[in-house]
Scaffold this motif. Structure first.
Motif, PDB file in Angstrom:
ATOM      1  N   UNK A 135       0.983  -1.363   0.315  1.00  0.00           N
ATOM      2  CA  UNK A 135      -0.008   0.359  -0.004  1.00  0.00           C
ATOM      3  C   UNK A 135       0.991   1.281   0.670  1.00  0.00           C
TER       4      UNK A 135
ATOM      5  N   UNK B 191      -0.759   4.460   3.555  1.00  0.00           N
ATOM      6  CA  UNK B 191      -1.080   4.115   5.102  1.00  0.00           C
ATOM      7  C   UNK B 191       0.775   4.782   5.513  1.00  0.00           C
TER       8      UNK B 191
ATOM      9  N   UNK C 194       7.353  -7.339  12.977  1.00  0.00           N
ATOM     10  CA  UNK C 194       6.253  -6.618  14.445  1.00  0.00           C
ATOM     11  C   UNK C 194       6.277  -6.445  15.434  1.00  0.00           C
TER      12      UNK C 194
ATOM     13  N   UNK D 298       3.455  -2.656   4.388  1.00  0.00           N
ATOM     14  CA  UNK D 298       2.467  -3.442   4.868  1.00  0.00           C
ATOM     15  C   UNK D 298       1.687  -4.636   3.813  1.00  0.00           C
ATOM     16  N   UNK D 299       3.281  -5.283   3.445  1.00  0.00           N
ATOM     17  CA  UNK D 299       2.317  -6.442   3.357  1.00  0.00           C
ATOM     18  C   UNK D 299       2.827  -7.500   3.700  1.00  0.00           C
ATOM     19  N   UNK D 300       2.109  -8.622   4.219  1.00  0.00           N
ATOM     20  CA  UNK D 300       2.190  -9.507   4.960  1.00  0.00           C
ATOM     21  C   UNK D 300       3.907 -10.190   4.545  1.00  0.00           C
TER      22      UNK D 300
ATOM     23  N   UNK E 128       5.346 -12.918   3.404  1.00  0.00           N
ATOM     24  CA  UNK E 128       4.884 -13.492   2.839  1.00  0.00           C
ATOM     25  C   UNK E 128       5.782 -14.724   1.913  1.00  0.00           C
TER      26      UNK E 128
ATOM     27  N   UNK F 285       1.541 -20.581   0.055  1.00  0.00           N
ATOM     28  CA  UNK F 285       2.181 -19.712   1.658  1.00  0.00           C
ATOM     29  C   UNK F 285       2.069 -19.512   2.550  1.00  0.00           C
ATOM     30  N   UNK F 286       2.343 -19.096   3.204  1.00  0.00           N
ATOM     31  CA  UNK F 286       1.578 -18.269   4.710  1.00  0.00           C
ATOM     32  C   UNK F 286       1.515 -16.949   5.146  1.00  0.00           C
ATOM     33  N   UNK F 287       0.269 -15.624   5.086  1.00  0.00           N
ATOM     34  CA  UNK F 287       0.513 -14.493   4.906  1.00  0.00           C
ATOM     35  C   UNK F 287       0.574 -14.039   6.879  1.00  0.00           C
TER      36      UNK F 287
ATOM     37  N   UNK G 256       0.566 -11.340   8.894  1.00  0.00           N
ATOM     38  CA  UNK G 256      -0.393 -10.439   8.622  1.00  0.00           C
ATOM     39  C   UNK G 256       0.804  -9.387   9.477  1.00  0.00           C
TER      40      UNK G 256
END
Lengths: 366, 616
Positions: free
Chosen positions: B249, B252, B487, B500-502, B504, B525-527, B529
């Motif tokens: 994004x 933000x 995090x 902003x991306x997980x 990933x 994949x596992x995002x 967040x």
């Protein structure tokens, strides 16, 4: 709960599909949506030849949202290894969404796909997680940040039928299929082995191949060769991987493998060569293999010529002649591999000397 | 924007048939009556490419581009050129090629044609996947002015690097990489001085989103900028050649000013692998760059050398991927936006590749042991439904599928991905692309021929021959971004670019692994967040090459953190930040580190200032 009790007497009045005949295989106990423990009897059905065919159970279980429940009535079928086969609904009792809208054809199609997915996220998520957007582990299937949770849920459930989908998936992929393979194995016999090998169901092929001893493998070789020729390419590879070493030492076994070679795809050929390179090869096997040199990739050629050297006491003119021909190959790497193979054999097989001398003369003149 | 010849010839016929003639004098030439003649032709220099494509993706391995017959199963039009032989007579023909799919024999066959006469040898299906010279027999050259052509026979990615004609029947061109490099350089005259392409405040290598944004940002701050891109279009993974959509994004941002150039370049979201390439906005990107007076754009130019002075980069040398003309770009500051970290690598910058161990980084998501695992490369593809049925051949050389396992999709998305440590994403880029092609063609062949007519009217509309690479080297800066930084939402004083991306981090899809162990081509994949966080400025410059910035996937992060920073809107904003920082460097005659140490407030002020809304 009151809602459930109110509806339970009505269940007897519903039209059920025709229930297949069978014998009780085992029972499981599950906790339903209102917290009660329910016993489900699982039946094993037989075909007209009295061979086991499917596992089956009839289920009536409440599906609830915020205290309001309805009864889901469904017949479920699995194959003999616990792979989900199908579900059947009572006539006039289609699946519905929360607003009582009936499932569309697309909804049923989606449900079929969801139920067939043993690795669905539904296995990892509790019911409440499916409507909880704050979860961290969002999806194995989407590549998006915003709304990732929603997308994951959308892919995993039938829209508007989250609770029914969740309940059905856990019935289909829960305790019952876990118990089925054990029960099937308890019935295992030569008849079942034949049944599995002759079937057109790939999971049965893998299972049968897993259970074969060397002796049984040889005994059922024609049926296994049928799998190699007619089953999925992946089953075919598996059958060759399982080919016992003792059998690949035998001339019949070697002929079987080499016969498969020319009609197989590259990966299967790779498995066949790996089988052959660890055993002494018969003269006829070597001759058959060398007849295919020009069709091989460079990597395969290297392997096959190494086999030739490893079996250097067992060569004939018919075996050596295709290698000599490679000295003139358009791919210089092939010619070089042929040369490297033939040079150490020249002392043992003196007929090679003239070919090698001729090769040296030709190349030095170019 | 200034365009310097000949790099402006994007998409047009090249005016010079770049054929090099060399007469070799050989005392040992016993079979030749006179001095033997030799003609060396790089195929990428053919004047007319026909349907063949220039592929430079393995330039760093091969030292050259080559021509590729990418016809998606339909033979492409001939590539042609006219060459001048030194004399008429009998020549031995050598063709440098490979069998790209020796399983066991590949489909990429082609003929060499002289004056409309096909030479009898069919090339490209030798069974060997190494690039080599293949002998093509002897040919009578009856006129010195001769037309050469490459005639594709299948449309299945046959390829040819170079042709060589010699009257010397004892001459065999070298195959050994070092010898070949020297031979090629001698033939092309590359040992001579490169053409001076100018001196710049900022030299940006790589014209993906990060590099394009860096160049525009720097130019708008008044810097004289060179933007060097090794493809004919800008945009990298977001170009029509790769077709990955922009993610991350820009609304933000802690510093909303960043992201506005990204927004200018953004042509909307056509998703991944849309069959309509125009939707990715190559023209928009080019137009935005062309509007900048301070940018000199060099398309089709691959940087493969750097020159160092006093521990700093003084110039990068790039070679035109078609003409092989070499250029020197001198500068004060350099930005590595290559993705692969090529400039940093050549300059001796510290870097990492693969995954760090948990012990090394303390990241919960890091593996126990360090390894070479990287995210993979995607070659996206799409089919379209037509009114009439079409056929597609069986592809025995491709990956094989059955009703037990195939991918029942009419187009690709991000999951079509090869790499995962099975291949090195830099040194084996060609093999990765080819593995992807074998998966695509094999699966498509299955869908077309074995799905009871479901795909009868579907036709392949587009298959990417340029790989969309996710991961390679990560150049190390004064700060290495970690999972904890992300995090914990750590806001460092130099936190500039909001991401902003997980987190990933792709891995092979388990079912794909079951059927193709070690050869996976489909990802899951596992995002994880994350809340919006900022990437520190110290991740955007090298810790040991003082005048080197970086932006894009090669910035200073751990593998885990890279899983979040790697998406293209975020990469574009890194480029914007680098442009601003470079302007501060120039103002104070400072190096990137000194901006952090002495002028950080000014840099922060620069990205904080209001800016006139850009018209889209």
């Amino acid at each position: 709960m009151k809602y459930v009790l109110f509806f339970l007497p009505l269940i007897a009045l519903l039209n059920h599909p025709e229930i297949p005949s069978g014998e009780k295989a085992f029972a499981v106990h599950i906790e339903d949506a209102v917290g009660d423990s329910v016993q489900i009897d699982v039946q094993l059905t037989y075909n007209e030849r009295q061979q086991p065919e499917y596992y089956f159970c009839h289920v009536e279980t409440p599906v609830c949202k915020e205290g309001l429940c309805h009864i889901l009535v469904v017949d479920l079928y699995w194959d003999l290894l616990g792979n989900f086969h199908k579900y059947e609904l009572p006539k006039n009792r289609p699946l519905t969404k929360f607003d009582h809208e009936e499932f569309t054809e697309a909804d049923y199609e989606k449900l079929d796909n969801i139920l067939a997915d043993k690795r669905s996220l539904l296995g990892e998520y509790a019911l409440e997680d499916l409507v909880d957007e704050s979860t961290e582990m969002v999806s194995q299937e989407v590549d998006a940040v915003t709304g990732a949770t929603m997308k994951a849920v959308e892919n995993t459930v039938v829209s508007g039928a989250v609770y029914s989908t969740h309940a059905l998936w856990h019935l289909v992929n829960g305790k019952i299929p876990q118990r089925i393979p054990t029960h099937t194995d308890s019935l295992w016999s030569d008849n079942m082995l034949r049944q599995f090998l002759a079937s057109d169901h790939y999971p049965y092929h893998y299972h049968a191949l897993d259970l074969l001893s060397t002796e049984k493998f040889a005994q059922h070789l024609p049926a296994i060769v049928r799998l190699m020729n007619e089953s999925s390419v992946f089953v075919s590879r598996y059958a060759i991987k399982k080919f016992p070493e003792a059998l690949s030492q035998d001339s019949v076994g070697q002929a079987t493998l080499i016969q498969q070679f020319s009609s197989s795809d590259f990966r299967t050929q790779e498995i066949i060569l790996n089988k052959l390179k660890i055993v002494p090869l018969h003269k006829s096997s070597l001759a058959q293999l060398m007849g295919q040199l020009d069709q091989l990739s460079e990597q395969q050629l290297e392997q096959v010529l190494a086999m030739l050297l490893a079996n250097s006491d067992n060569l004939t003119d018919a075996t050596l002649s295709p290698v000599v021909s490679l000295l003139d190959h358009a791919n210089p790497a092939y010619a070089k591999l042929a040369l490297q193979t033939l040079q150490p054999l020249a002392q043992q097989y003196q007929q090679l000397n003239s070919a090698l001398q001729n090769y040296e003369t030709t190349t030095s003149n170019r | 924007m200034k365009l310097l010849p000949p790099t402006v010839n994007v998409g047009h016929a090249y005016s010079i048939a770049y054929t090099i003639l060399l007469v070799l004098v050989s005392a040992t030439c016993v079979f030749s009556q006179s001095q033997p003649s030799l003609l060396f032709v790089e195929t990428e220099s053919f004047t007319e490419k026909g349907g063949w494509k220039i592929d430079q993706q393995s330039f760093d391995v091969m030292g050259s581009s080559y021509l590729l017959a990418h016809g998606m199963g339909r033979p492409v039009a001939d590539a042609t050129t006219t060459v001048q032989f030194p004399e008429t007579g009998a020549y031995h023909v050598w063709v440098r090629t490979k069998d790209w799919a020796p399983f066991p024999k590949g489909p990429g066959t082609f003929h060499v044609v002289l004056n409309n006469q096909e030479l009898p040898t069919e090339f490209g299906a030798s069974g060997s996947d190494e690039w080599r010279w293949y002998y093509g027999g002897e040919v009578a050259v009856e006129q010195t002015n001769t037309q050469l052509a490459l005639r594709d026979l299948t449309g299945f990615n046959g390829r040819c690097d170079a042709l060589l004609f010699t009257t010397d029947n004892s001459f065999t061109p070298p195959n050994e990489p070092q010898q070949l490099m020297g031979f090629r350089q001698a033939q092309l005259g590359l040992t001579e001085e490169p053409t001076d392409a100018g001196s710049y405040d900022l030299v940006v290598t790589g014209g993906g989103m990060a590099g394009t944004c860096a160049a525009i940002s720097g130019a708008r701050q008044g810097l004289k900028v060179a933007l060097i891109q090794n493809r004919p279009v800008l945009g990298g993974n977001n170009s029509s050649e790769v077709r990955v959509h922009l993610m991350g994004d820009i609304d933000k941002n802690y510093y909303p000013k960043l992201g506005r150039i990204v927004d200018e370049l953004d042509n909307g979201d056509p998703g991944n692998g849309n069959p309509d390439g125009d939707q990715y906005g190559d023209e928009r990107k080019l137009a935005v760059v062309e509007a900048e007076e301070n940018i000199s754009l060099f398309l089709n130019t691959h940087v493969d050398q750097v020159e160092m002075k006093d521990g700093k980069i003084s110039a990068v040398i790039g070679r035109n991927i078609a003409t092989n003309q070499e250029y020197r770009f001198s500068g004060e500051l350099f930005a590595d936006c290559t993705g692969d970290g090529t400039v940093g690598f050549l300059a001796g910058a510290d870097y990492r590749a693969g995954r760090e161990s948990r012990e090394e980084t303390g990241e919960p998501l890091a593996p126990e042991e360090a390894d070479n695992f990287t995210l993979g490369t995607s070659n996206l593809w799409a089919s379209v439904e037509k009114d009439t049925p079409s056929t597609f051949p069986e592809t025995p050389w491709a990956i094989q599928f059955s009703d037990e396992y195939h991918i029942d999709q009419h187009k690709a998305d991000w999951q079509w991905e090869t790499g995962f440590g099975n291949f090195n994403t830099i040194t084996e880029a060609e093999q990765i692309r080819d593995h992807n092609l074998r998966a695509i063609y094999g699966n498509w062949s299955y869908l077309k021929n074995h799905k009871d007519g479901k795909y009868d009217n579907h036709e392949l509309a587009w298959v990417a021959y340029i790989g969309g690479k996710r991961e390679s080297r990560r150049l190390l800066g004064d700060h290495i971004l970690t999972q904890m930084d992300i995090q914990d939402g750590e806001m460092y004083p130099d936190g500039l670019v909001t991401a902003t991306w997980t987190i990933d981090l792709h891995f092979p899809q388990p079912e794909n692994s079951k059927y193709f162990p070690g050869e996976e081509f489909f990802a899951a994949t596992k995002h994880i967040r994350v809340q919006p966080y900022t990437i520190p400025y110290r991740c955007l410059y090298s810790r040991n090459v003082p005048n080197l910035f970086m932006a894009g996937r090669d910035i200073s992060t751990t593998h885990v953190a890279f899983g979040s920073t790697r998406v293209m809107r975020t990469c574009g904003m890194m480029g914007e930040a680098v442009g601003y920082a470079a302007s501060v460097c120039r103002k104070y005659d400072a190096q990137p580190r000194e901006v952090y140490e002495q002028h950080l407030d000014e840099l922060v002020d620069l990205v904080s200032e209001d800016m006139i809304e850009v018209q889209k």
